[in-house]
Design an enzyme around this catalytic site. Structure first.
Site, PDB file in Angstrom:
ATOM      1  N   GLU A  56      32.035  48.451  33.629  1.00  0.00           N
ATOM      2  CA  GLU A  56      33.177  47.517  33.635  1.00  0.00           C
ATOM      3  C   GLU A  56      32.985  46.439  32.569  1.00  0.00           C
ATOM      4  O   GLU A  56      33.914  46.070  31.854  1.00  0.00           O
ATOM      5  CB  GLU A  56      33.290  46.870  35.020  1.00  0.00           C
ATOM      6  CG  GLU A  56      34.394  45.822  35.102  1.00  0.00           C
ATOM      7  CD  GLU A  56      34.300  44.975  36.371  1.00  0.00           C
ATOM      8  OE1 GLU A  56      34.035  45.538  37.444  1.00  0.00           O
ATOM      9  OE2 GLU A  56      34.464  43.750  36.268  1.00  0.00           O
TER      10      GLU A  56
ATOM     11  N   HIS B  57      26.746  47.292  32.959  1.00  0.00           N
ATOM     12  CA  HIS B  57      27.724  47.906  33.860  1.00  0.00           C
ATOM     13  C   HIS B  57      28.946  48.375  33.050  1.00  0.00           C
ATOM     14  O   HIS B  57      29.425  47.649  32.188  1.00  0.00           O
ATOM     15  CB  HIS B  57      28.152  46.886  34.922  1.00  0.00           C
ATOM     16  CG  HIS B  57      28.926  47.502  36.043  1.00  0.00           C
ATOM     17  ND1 HIS B  57      30.256  47.845  35.929  1.00  0.00           N
ATOM     18  CD2 HIS B  57      28.546  47.868  37.281  1.00  0.00           C
ATOM     19  CE1 HIS B  57      30.658  48.391  37.061  1.00  0.00           C
ATOM     20  NE2 HIS B  57      29.636  48.415  37.905  1.00  0.00           N
TER      21      HIS B  57
ATOM     22  N   THR C 170      33.939  41.855  38.383  1.00  0.00           N
ATOM     23  CA  THR C 170      34.735  41.768  39.617  1.00  0.00           C
ATOM     24  C   THR C 170      33.884  41.763  40.891  1.00  0.00           C
ATOM     25  O   THR C 170      34.338  41.300  41.926  1.00  0.00           O
ATOM     26  CB  THR C 170      35.756  42.921  39.704  1.00  0.00           C
ATOM     27  OG1 THR C 170      35.061  44.144  39.536  1.00  0.00           O
ATOM     28  CG2 THR C 170      36.837  42.795  38.668  1.00  0.00           C
TER      29      THR C 170
ATOM     30  N   CYS D 149      41.287  49.837  37.429  1.00  0.00           N
ATOM     31  CA  CYS D 149      41.788  48.986  38.504  1.00  0.00           C
ATOM     32  C   CYS D 149      42.581  47.822  37.893  1.00  0.00           C
ATOM     33  O   CYS D 149      42.111  47.182  36.944  1.00  0.00           O
ATOM     34  CB  CYS D 149      40.619  48.449  39.328  1.00  0.00           C
ATOM     35  SG  CYS D 149      41.168  47.280  40.580  1.00  0.00           S
TER      36      CYS D 149
HETATM   37 FE1  F3S Z   1      39.237  47.067  41.867  1.00  0.00          FE
HETATM   38 FE2  F3S Z   1      38.008  45.382  43.420  1.00  0.00          FE
HETATM   39 FE3  F3S Z   1      37.809  47.924  43.871  1.00  0.00          FE
HETATM   40  S1  F3S Z   1      38.153  45.285  41.219  1.00  0.00           S
HETATM   41  S2  F3S Z   1      37.971  48.875  41.892  1.00  0.00           S
HETATM   42  S3  F3S Z   1      39.679  46.713  44.013  1.00  0.00           S
HETATM   43  S4  F3S Z   1      36.176  46.448  44.093  1.00  0.00           S
END
Ligand code: F3S
Length: 280
Positions: free
Chosen positions: A125, A123, A161, A95
């Site tokens: 990420e 996690h 995020t 993302c």
């Molecule tokens: Fe990106 Fe936000 Fe979804 S960081 S993957 S748009 S929850």
């Protein structure tokens, strides 16, 4: 019976983009492997599997002839390199909001600064982000863990995020006491989760029953359910339309619907169609 959708629901930008990238590769005839499940939704994974997509657990499982997909959470630079060496082609579906955190961490580390990342260290990420600042990064779940950090040099503070804003701000505040200069605090929380919760909250007070569509173990769907329950006692978490119980809808004039960030549109449409059918 009226069926009302929350203003924000379903796929977030990053997940939608990742699924579209995989669909695009399939359309070109690629033999696709995703590193980890592409999305936290059993029905969507099954749909992709039926088109030939399978999940691998490690880059070592990739060989020539395959297209490897990096999912929205992102990976460490090492993992990305290994995939690039082994696969015919690598699709990077990280993302862009996660890429931004990775780049910030990478630049701060290159400048010799410390990087404090607030979030869950296990996690994927977070593992990816930490990989961009090796030797410089410190992961803390919240402010209480900042006390055990060593003295920090010109720190950058970023967040997972999906973190809660208060958790991030409290931790960032605590970093000040450990830093040799004013920290650079960058709020990298994505609004997708919050937007879905706010939209569900504002609809929940105006309906007689509420359906949240999402995985039974998905933390973001469970959170949506608890937000709905605060104002609508008849709130239910379902994965498919088959789980709708007609008795729960007895006397309901208005029914709300929302979905977690990993719930595909086709599933949401099936639930809405079933509810509308029952309403008639
Ligand atoms: Fe990106 Fe936000 Fe979804 S960081 S993957 S748009 S929850």
């Amino acid at each position: 019976m009226q069926v009302l959708l929350a203003e924000e629901y379903g796929f977030c930008f990053g997940v939608e983009r990742a699924v579209e990238m995989v669909e695009g590769a399939l359309a070109e005839g690629a033999n696709v492997r995703t590193l980890g499940p592409l999305i936290h939704n059993t029905q969507e994974i099954e749909r992709l599997e039926s088109k030939g997509v399978s999940t691998i657990d490690a880059p070592g499982e990739v060989s020539g002839g395959l297209t490897a997909v990096i999912r929205a959470h992102g990976v460490t630079p090492e993992v990305q390199r290994e995939l690039e060496e082994r696969a015919d082609r690598v699709i990077d579906a990280t993302c862009p909001f996660v890429t931004k955190v990775q780049k910030l961490a990478e630049r701060a580390a290159r400048e010799g600064r410390d990087v404090v990342v607030v979030g869950n260290p296990d996690h994927p990420e977070m593992i990816g982000v930490v990989g961009y600042a090796p030797g410089h990064s410190h992961v803390v779940r919240d402010a209480s863990e900042v006390a055990s950090l060593p003295p920090l040099h010109a720190p950058l503070v970023v967040s997972q995020t999906t973190l809660k804003l208060k958790t991030f701000l409290d931790a960032a505040d605590a970093v000040r006491a450990k830093a040799d200069s004013e920290p650079q605090i960058v709020n990298t929380i994505c609004s997708a989760t919050r937007d879905r919760q706010d939209a569900a909250r504002s609809l929940a007070g105006h309906v007689d029953a509420f359906y949240v569509i999402g995985g039974k173990h998905s933390s973001n769907s469970l959170k949506l359910l608890s937000v709905c329950k605060e104002q609508c006692a008849k709130s239910f978490l379902i994965e498919t339309p088959d789980e709708i119980n007609a008795e729960d809808l007895a006397g309901a004039a208005r029914v709300g619907v929302t979905a977690g960030a990993s719930t595909p549109n086709w599933l949401i449409e099936q639930v809405v169609a079933r509810l509308r059918g029952m309403g008639q």
